[in-house]
Write an enzyme that holds these catalytic residues in place. Structure first.
Site, short mmCIF file in Angstrom:
data_model
loop_
_atom_site.label_atom_id
_atom_site.label_comp_id
_atom_site.label_asym_id
_atom_site.label_seq_id
_atom_site.Cartn_x
_atom_site.Cartn_y
_atom_site.Cartn_z
N TRP A 149 0.79 -1.22 0.00
CA TRP A 149 0.00 0.00 0.00
C TRP A 149 0.82 1.27 0.00
O TRP A 149 0.30 2.35 -0.29
CB TRP A 149 -0.91 0.03 1.23
CG TRP A 149 -0.17 -0.32 2.50
CD1 TRP A 149 -0.13 -1.53 3.12
CD2 TRP A 149 0.69 0.54 3.27
NE1 TRP A 149 0.69 -1.49 4.22
CE2 TRP A 149 1.20 -0.22 4.34
CE3 TRP A 149 1.05 1.88 3.17
CZ2 TRP A 149 2.08 0.31 5.29
CZ3 TRP A 149 1.92 2.42 4.11
CH2 TRP A 149 2.43 1.64 5.15
N ASN A 150 2.12 1.20 0.34
CA ASN A 150 2.85 2.44 0.58
C ASN A 150 3.15 3.22 -0.70
O ASN A 150 3.26 4.44 -0.67
CB ASN A 150 4.14 2.18 1.38
CG ASN A 150 5.04 1.15 0.73
OD1 ASN A 150 4.59 0.20 0.09
ND2 ASN A 150 6.34 1.31 0.90
N GLY A 226 6.51 -6.73 -0.19
CA GLY A 226 5.85 -6.84 1.10
C GLY A 226 6.85 -7.04 2.21
O GLY A 226 8.05 -6.84 2.05
N SER A 227 6.35 -7.49 3.34
CA SER A 227 7.20 -7.69 4.52
C SER A 227 7.95 -9.02 4.42
O SER A 227 7.59 -9.90 3.63
CB SER A 227 6.34 -7.68 5.78
OG SER A 227 5.48 -8.82 5.81
N GLU A 248 10.72 -8.57 -3.11
CA GLU A 248 11.22 -7.26 -2.69
C GLU A 248 10.60 -7.04 -1.31
O GLU A 248 9.45 -6.66 -1.19
CB GLU A 248 10.81 -6.19 -3.68
CG GLU A 248 11.60 -4.90 -3.53
CD GLU A 248 10.96 -3.95 -2.55
OE1 GLU A 248 11.42 -3.90 -1.38
OE2 GLU A 248 10.00 -3.27 -2.92
N LEU A 249 11.41 -7.32 -0.29
CA LEU A 249 10.90 -7.38 1.08
C LEU A 249 11.39 -6.20 1.91
O LEU A 249 11.80 -5.19 1.37
CB LEU A 249 11.29 -8.73 1.70
CG LEU A 249 10.90 -9.96 0.85
CD1 LEU A 249 11.35 -11.24 1.52
CD2 LEU A 249 9.40 -10.00 0.58
N CYS A 282 10.43 1.31 2.05
CA CYS A 282 11.30 0.17 2.37
C CYS A 282 12.78 0.53 2.30
O CYS A 282 13.60 -0.10 2.98
CB CYS A 282 10.99 -1.01 1.47
SG CYS A 282 11.13 -0.65 -0.29
N GLU A 381 12.56 -3.21 11.75
CA GLU A 381 12.27 -2.19 10.75
C GLU A 381 11.16 -1.27 11.27
O GLU A 381 10.05 -1.73 11.54
CB GLU A 381 11.82 -2.83 9.44
CG GLU A 381 11.50 -1.81 8.35
CD GLU A 381 10.99 -2.46 7.07
OE1 GLU A 381 11.05 -1.79 6.02
OE2 GLU A 381 10.51 -3.61 7.11
N GLU A 458 13.81 -5.40 -9.76
CA GLU A 458 12.78 -4.71 -10.52
C GLU A 458 13.36 -3.40 -11.03
O GLU A 458 14.09 -2.72 -10.31
CB GLU A 458 11.55 -4.44 -9.65
CG GLU A 458 10.84 -5.72 -9.23
CD GLU A 458 9.58 -5.48 -8.45
OE1 GLU A 458 8.60 -6.19 -8.70
OE2 GLU A 458 9.57 -4.57 -7.59
#
Length: 482
Positions: A149-150, A226-227, A248-249, A282, A381, A458
């Site tokens: 969502w960020n 995501g996380s 991509e965490l 992130c 985090e 990415e």
């Protein structure tokens, strides 16, 4: 308010059972829309569409795919203000940030429009006369894209643009907290000429939708932003079907500010990056190791920027920082601050909810000094507008502490010494480094991390590779001697 229906095979439709979930503004805590809660039958429809869409889209010549993706970029730019307003409505971030994000999303489509024409194979001489060896690159197949969502426009754009450039079909599941931008991007793709069955957007219960799609035999590639916790779940699910994945965490980006750096300019640049999107980034700089000789000046400059921020609903003029996404995020952040203070940290700025805001998940930009290494905020985090500052004497110790966590997404170095810059870059265990620079994300650069921050990339020329499968061909010409 906007009620988002499912987008399957070019049609907007409610879920089969009519179920919906609310979309709530973190700035006002009021409902601003809804999403359809997809059923298994809905997801089966999306999978069937993706299978047909793959056959149609992969047959489109690369130059035509490129034209369509470039037109997508143009459409996104034409609609940028409306998309940005939707982002601000659903996330509370300042409108200027939403607009910048939307334009960055358009850049992804423009970049991959060019990459679609540059999917190069290889031709190698055989060991005997009349032989030729070659490698072809083909689309990996039906892809599932799971986004957070960020950055509700940029994150889907990275996945959609690369997958479509490679000739794959995509089922996109945006975050339910901020789905509008994803639907807007899909509308732009379809308006530009992407076959309707090649791109679907589905929403609903995150666990149910993700598990159903990831475990579907038809799906050959999964991309997640995501996380770390969610990443582990998706990896387990994908492993059952031996599916290709891009992860991509999370991150907890260290910053090392050497003694020769300008403490004030470094602090101002880093503070602007830290408080962007309310710290919910992130790659946000989030652990600040500053040489002791310049740490006081750095800390004061950082706090000065924090105190100058205007916190509020991003739709309002003059606001420079919006809210955290949820009450849970706000409560956890306050716990991190209290823990650091209990272990000896000093609050230089912020540390509380803004007293003039009675609703919304707002927090004053916070700067902590003298933070103990065992403090939770130095280990977990934060994903929040809190900056813990620690002084160091030995650069080797700063690097060791920077590398001590299992995260490895991004890191930052501030120095005017070229040799020191290269030595620090080489020593940091991260996938991306900014040297006297805080804006890392760009369409032409590969975005991704190492260790528990994930793998795959990415963006950039590398980004399309995760959506391609190499096919090796050994050919003997007719009539060639054995």
């Amino acid at each position: 308010m906007t009620d988002h229906m499912l987008l399957i095979a070019g049609h907007r439709r409610p879920s089969r059972d009519g179920a919906t979930l609310p979309v709530v503004s973190p700035a006002t805590e009021h409902r601003v829309g809804s999403i359809a809660a997809a059923t298994r039958a809905d997801l089966d429809d999306a999978l069937r569409a993706a299978e047909a869409g793959l056959a149609a889209w992969r047959a489109v010549p690369a130059w035509e795919r490129a034209r369509i993706l470039r037109r997508t970029a143009d459409i996104v730019r034409e609609r940028a203000h409306a998309i940005a307003e939707c982002i601000t409505l659903e996330t509370g971030k300042p409108l200027a940030e939403g607009l910048g994000e939307t334009l960055a999303a358009a850049d992804q489509f423009e970049w991959y429009a060019e990459e679609a024409k540059r999917i190069y194979g290889q031709v190698m001489p055989g060991r005997a006369a009349g032989q030729r060896l070659s490698v072809l690159y083909e689309p990996v197949g039906v892809c599932v894209a799971l986004t957070a969502w960020n950055f509700p426009a940029l994150l889907p754009a990275r996945k959609l643009a690369a997958a479509l450039a490679a000739g794959c079909s995509v089922i996109l599941k945006p975050a339910g907290e901020a789905p509008g931008a994803a639907f807007a991007l899909a509308d732009a793709c379809l308006a530009a000429g992407v076959p309707s069955e090649a791109l679907s957007v589905v929403t609903g219960d995150p666990g149910f939708v993700s598990e159903t799609l990831v475990t579907a035999p038809l799906v050959r590639k999964v991309s997640l932003t995501g996380s770390v916790r969610v990443g582990r779940i998706i990896l387990h699910l994908a492993a059952e079907g031996i599916k290709r994945v891009t992860m991509e965490l999370g991150g907890h980006a260290p910053v090392i500010v050497h003694e020769d750096a300008d403490p004030v300019s470094a602090a101002e640049a880093l503070a602007a990056a830290k408080f962007r999107n309310c710290g919910q980034v992130c790659i946000s700089p989030s652990r600040f190791f500053v040489h002791r000789s310049i740490e006081p000046a750095f800390a004061e400059a950082f706090a000065r920027v924090a105190r100058s921020a205007v916190v509020g609903d991003g739709a309002e003029a003059g606001v420079t920082m919006g809210p955290l996404i949820s009450r849970r995020s706000l409560d956890r952040t306050l716990e991190l601050i209290d823990d650091a203070v209990a272990r000896g940290a000093t609050i230089l700025a912020g540390g509380r909810r803004p007293p003039h805001l009675n609703a919304g998940h707002f927090l004053e930009p916070t700067v902590l000094r003298d933070v103990a290494p065992e403090s939770r905020i130095m280990i977990e985090e934060p994903f929040a507008p809190v900056a813990p500052i620690v002084a160091f004497d030995d650069p080797a110790d700063a690097v060791a502490r920077a590398n001590a966590l299992p995260f490895g997404l991004a890191g930052y170095v501030f120095t005017n010494d070229l040799q020191r810059a290269h030595e620090t870059v080489d020593a940091l265990e991260v996938g991306m480094v900014g040297v006297n620079e805080v804006l890392l994300a760009t369409a032409e650069g590969p975005f991704g991390g190492v260790k528990e921050s994930g793998y795959g990339r990415e963006g950039g020329a590398l980004g399309i590779q995760d959506y391609l499968s190499p096919k090796y061909v050994k050919q003997k010409f007719a009539g060639a001697s054995r």
